[in-house]
Design an enzyme around this catalytic site. Structure first.
Site, mmCIF file in Angstrom:
data_model
loop_
_atom_site.group_PDB
_atom_site.id
_atom_site.type_symbol
_atom_site.label_atom_id
_atom_site.label_comp_id
_atom_site.label_asym_id
_atom_site.label_seq_id
_atom_site.Cartn_x
_atom_site.Cartn_y
_atom_site.Cartn_z
ATOM 1 N N CYS A 2 -13.765 0.504 9.250
ATOM 2 C CA CYS A 2 -14.861 0.192 10.169
ATOM 3 C C CYS A 2 -15.710 -0.959 9.644
ATOM 4 C CB CYS A 2 -15.770 1.404 10.320
ATOM 5 S SG CYS A 2 -14.911 2.873 10.833
ATOM 6 N N ARG A 27 -10.773 -6.473 8.880
ATOM 7 C CA ARG A 27 -10.844 -5.212 8.155
ATOM 8 C C ARG A 27 -9.944 -4.147 8.772
ATOM 9 N NH1 ARG A 27 -15.583 -4.858 5.044
ATOM 10 N NH2 ARG A 27 -15.745 -2.619 5.334
ATOM 11 N N TRP A 73 -12.238 2.141 12.945
ATOM 12 C CA TRP A 73 -10.878 2.477 12.530
ATOM 13 C C TRP A 73 -10.845 4.009 12.533
ATOM 14 C CZ3 TRP A 73 -8.406 5.012 8.419
ATOM 15 C CH2 TRP A 73 -7.055 4.676 8.227
ATOM 16 N N ASN A 99 -19.948 3.912 9.084
ATOM 17 C CA ASN A 99 -18.671 3.654 8.421
ATOM 18 C C ASN A 99 -18.562 4.658 7.280
ATOM 19 O OD1 ASN A 99 -16.516 2.635 7.003
ATOM 20 N ND2 ASN A 99 -17.510 0.738 6.380
ATOM 21 N N GLY A 100 -17.427 5.362 7.183
ATOM 22 C CA GLY A 100 -17.254 6.360 6.111
ATOM 23 C C GLY A 100 -16.807 7.680 6.708
ATOM 24 N N GLU A 483 6.502 -4.701 -4.473
ATOM 25 C CA GLU A 483 5.487 -5.482 -3.751
ATOM 26 C C GLU A 483 6.119 -6.206 -2.551
ATOM 27 O OE1 GLU A 483 2.471 -5.567 -3.505
ATOM 28 O OE2 GLU A 483 1.948 -7.525 -2.669
ATOM 29 N N LYS A 487 5.040 -5.693 1.371
ATOM 30 C CA LYS A 487 4.688 -6.797 2.291
ATOM 31 C C LYS A 487 5.518 -6.695 3.554
ATOM 32 C CE LYS A 487 1.754 -7.752 0.935
ATOM 33 N NZ LYS A 487 1.099 -7.379 -0.278
ATOM 34 N N GLU A 490 4.480 -3.615 5.809
ATOM 35 C CA GLU A 490 3.149 -3.578 6.419
ATOM 36 C C GLU A 490 2.956 -4.610 7.526
ATOM 37 O OE1 GLU A 490 -0.277 -4.053 3.823
ATOM 38 O OE2 GLU A 490 0.764 -5.517 2.612
ATOM 39 N N HIS A 506 21.516 6.218 -8.015
ATOM 40 C CA HIS A 506 21.087 7.627 -8.019
ATOM 41 C C HIS A 506 20.606 8.070 -6.641
ATOM 42 C CE1 HIS A 506 21.544 7.741 -12.337
ATOM 43 N NE2 HIS A 506 20.865 6.612 -12.412
ATOM 44 N N LYS A 605 -8.142 -3.638 5.911
ATOM 45 C CA LYS A 605 -8.167 -4.499 4.731
ATOM 46 C C LYS A 605 -8.776 -3.772 3.552
ATOM 47 C CE LYS A 605 -7.815 -8.183 2.286
ATOM 48 N NZ LYS A 605 -6.480 -8.363 1.678
HETATM 49 O O1 M6R Z 1 -8.916 -3.848 -2.150
HETATM 50 P P1 M6R Z 1 -7.871 -3.156 -2.961
HETATM 51 O O2 M6R Z 1 -7.119 -4.083 -3.844
HETATM 52 O O3 M6R Z 1 -8.430 -1.997 -3.734
HETATM 53 O O4 M6R Z 1 -6.870 -2.566 -1.902
HETATM 54 C C1 M6R Z 1 -5.801 -1.757 -2.298
HETATM 55 C C2 M6R Z 1 -4.789 -1.602 -1.190
HETATM 56 O O5 M6R Z 1 -5.376 -0.974 -0.083
HETATM 57 C C3 M6R Z 1 -4.205 -2.949 -0.761
HETATM 58 O O6 M6R Z 1 -3.635 -3.628 -1.820
HETATM 59 C C4 M6R Z 1 -3.132 -2.735 0.335
HETATM 60 O O7 M6R Z 1 -2.043 -2.067 -0.202
HETATM 61 C C5 M6R Z 1 -2.734 -4.073 0.938
HETATM 62 N N1 M6R Z 1 -2.721 -3.995 2.360
HETATM 63 C C6 M6R Z 1 -1.391 -4.533 0.517
HETATM 64 O O8 M6R Z 1 -1.033 -5.742 1.079
#
Ligand code: M6R
Length: 610
Positions: A2, A27, A73, A99-100, A483, A487, A490, A506, A605
């Site tokens: 949010c 966000r 959100w 927010n929260g 990683e 990417k 997501e 395995h 975000k």
């Molecule tokens: O702000 P942060 O680095 O703590 O965020 C951690 C994860 O939420 C963040 O890296 C998330 O996995 C990304 N969307 C990855 O691209």
């Protein structure tokens, strides 16, 4: 997650709020709402994008010089117009955005229902406005009612409230969710982060937990929950306004991928001194004697930041010779970790607001561990909870898919490893000089990889319709594979898994057939022969292999379907280079599939709820 934006001044609030909310879109959100006050409160809400609400508001010519806006959100209750914020009290005289997560909302809701209050939404947030109204019915004082309500909440919150009962003031409070104040001239702002405020003012007040603020057009008063005024520092934000614009790029993610050479240069400048073989940090917060006392390091983080930590583990152990464990922040606090004052906890977070990482930091602090955070956002909550901080100087990262944060986090960990190794006298000046020289070469090597983007686009064109990808690597490259898979999933919504290439047989090997693209990070290092065997195992089962390989390795071309070459470099730094083609591959795949790269579905975000 949010986003909140509030304005109190002498201009039309709705315009300011819509522009502000657009800056908070990154966000992640599913519905939005705006409330303004012009004698009377008016609310407009929508499911969907800020631009949809903008049309609605324009057609109604929404008036008022005070207002609050919110991007939601969904957590409690589906993304519907009714659940969108702001929420009214029953007399429609008070509105709040939140927010929260209010953890005790059910209990509060039940009590309010018993007292005759009717709820229209399924949200946890709505209890806040009814609590304020309930107190106001007795006290006739909005400040008192606001703080009464806030004090009854358990969980996390950033709250903004305006009311017809006290139209010249806006009320804010926060606990573990970000909220800051922009101090203008004859006007004031509040927002979840600095990006929507910068175009109006650079004077920022960071509200701390258990503080509330009252904004009017020409004053900001902050108090603690006992009602005592707190003198707050006004910080001048130094963020470059271009950092929060897309410029000539279609998406922030592509801009941020291209910013990586610069971000790394900024992260090392004035900290790494090659001639002296030395690394220096400004805000490390723990003196050398204390650092020498540390006998164990625990790295904790989420998502991409966790992957950076897994890469960092290799060189912290190798250079500084200290045992390192890397742990998901969300799991850390729930398994009663054995840590004490000789444990250094390194919390890695781009945003500095991730709820799970913050909770891990709080847990570690209670157990007397020393905390250093590696963070990209100055003044963020995690940095303020830590003993010291190493800022990554990536610049504002807006794309939900983290790119430049990852490579600068690895850079920071690499520098910290050398720093620790030097104070422990494990490496000498010459060795440090050599390691730092290699680091300084990295930005130029990234630029060379970025020139290959057309080739990577062609590869994406070949595979973007596939339903599933496997990513493999060994050692540091295993975590690059994780990683790369993150990417891909997501932003393109393709199922992707990152595995140690050694683990493939395995289990995951069962998945391989002619429809399965397998991305293998196969660099010329000590695992090369082994990973070449893993590639053969995939090829023997008709899998399609895309290799990230070291320039000059002509042999690999005969083993795989497609190759993306990256320049040779130190194994410890290879993750920074090998991840670049994987970021680009995910980006182009998502574009070809018509996905909104910067605002992937369901994602936020900065994940400010646990
Ligand atoms: O702000 P942060 O680095 O703590 O965020 C951690 C994860 O939420 C963040 O890296 C998330 O996995 C990304 N969307 C990855 O691209």
């Amino acid at each position: 997650m949010c986003g909140i934006f509030g304005y109190i001044g002498d201009k039309e609030a709705s315009e300011k709020i819509i522009t502000g909310l657009k800056k908070l879109e990154y966000r992640g959100y599913d519905s939005i709402g705006v409330a303004t006050m012009n004698d009377k409160l008016a609310i407009f809400k929508n499911v969907g994008k800020v631009s949809d609400l903008e049309e609605k508001i324009c057609s109604k010519n929404l008036k008022g010089t005070t207002g609050i806006g919110h991007t939601r959100w969904a957590t409690h209750g589906a993304p519907t117009e009714i659940n969108a914020h702001p929420h009214y009290d029953k007399d429609q005289k008070i509105v709040i955005v939140h927010n929260g997560i209010i953890e005790n909302y059910q209990e509060l809701r039940d009590d309010l229902i018993k007292d005759g209050y009717k709820f229209v939404s399924q949200t946890d947030s709505e209890v806040i406005v009814h609590l304020i109204a309930a107190c106001y019915a007795k006290s006739n004082n909005i400040e008192e009612s606001f703080i009464y309500a806030v004090k009854r909440l358990q969980g996390t919150y950033a709250i903004c409230c305006i009311s017809e009962y006290d139209p010249s003031r806006m009320f804010l409070a926060k606990k573990s969710s970000p909220l800051l104040i922009g101090v203008g001239e004859g006007e004031n702002y509040c927002a979840s982060d600095v990006s929507p405020i910068l175009k109006h003012t650079r004077n920022i007040i960071y509200l701390d937990d258990n503080e509330y603020a009252m904004l009017s057009t020409d004053s900001v008063v902050v108090k603690n929950y006992k009602g005592v005024v707190v003198e707050k520092e006004i910080v001048k934000s130094t963020i470059n306004i271009d950092d929060v614009e897309k410029g000539t790029y279609d998406f922030y993610m592509m801009k941020e991928i291209h910013e990586q050479p610069e971000s790394i240069i900024n992260t090392i400048t004035n900290r790494c001194f090659i001639d002296e073989g030395k690394v220096n940090f400004d805000f490390i917060g723990i003196n050398n004697n204390e650092l020498l006392n540390i006998n164990r390091i625990v790295i904790t983080a989420c998502g991409t930041s966790l992957h950076a930590g897994l890469v960092g583990e290799f060189f912290l152990e190798k250079f500084a010779q200290v045992p390192v464990e890397v742990e998901y922040a969300a799991e850390f606090r729930y398994r009663n970790p054995i840590i004490d004052s000789k444990t250094l906890v390194i919390a890695i977070s781009q945003s500095g607001e991730t709820a799970d990482t913050l909770a891990a930091v709080v847990e570690a602090k209670q157990k007397k561990a020393r905390i250093i955070s590696i963070c990209n956002v100055p003044g963020s909550t995690i940095t303020r909870e830590s003993d010291g901080v190493i800022y990554t100087k990536a610049g504002v990262e807006i794309g939900v898919a983290s790119t430049k944060a990852f490579t600068t986090q690895i850079t920071a960990l690499y520098m910290f490893s050398i720093f620790l190794a030097r104070i422990k006298w494990i490496i000498n000046k010459e060795e440090a000089k050599n390691l730092l020289t290699k680091l300084y070469e990295i930005p130029e090597l990234i630029r060379r990889i970025l020139l290959k983007k057309d080739h990577i686009y062609t590869i994406a064109c070949k595979y973007y319709t596939k339903p599933s990808f496997l990513y493999l690597g060994r050692g540091i490259s295993f975590h690059v594979a994780q990683e790369g898979a993150l990417k891909m999933k997501e932003i393109s919504y393709i199922h992707a898994e990152g595995y140690s290439a050694a683990e493939m047989k395995h289990g995951p090997i069962a998945l391989i057939d002619e429809n399965m693209p397998v991305v293998v990070v196969a660099l010329k290092n000590r695992s090369y022969e082994k990973i070449a065997s893993n590639i053969s195992e995939v090829k023997a089962r008709q899998g399609k292999v895309i290799a990230i390989a070291t320039e000059g390795d002509t042999n690999i071309k005969n083993l795989v379907d497609d190759v993306i070459y990256i320049p040779d470099c130190e194994e410890e730094l290879s993750a920074i280079l090998s991840v670049i083609p994987l970021q680009l591959l995910a980006y182009y795949t998502a574009i070809l599939r018509g996905c909104h790269v910067d605002q992937p579905r369901n994602l936020a975000k900065s994940v400010t709820v646990e």
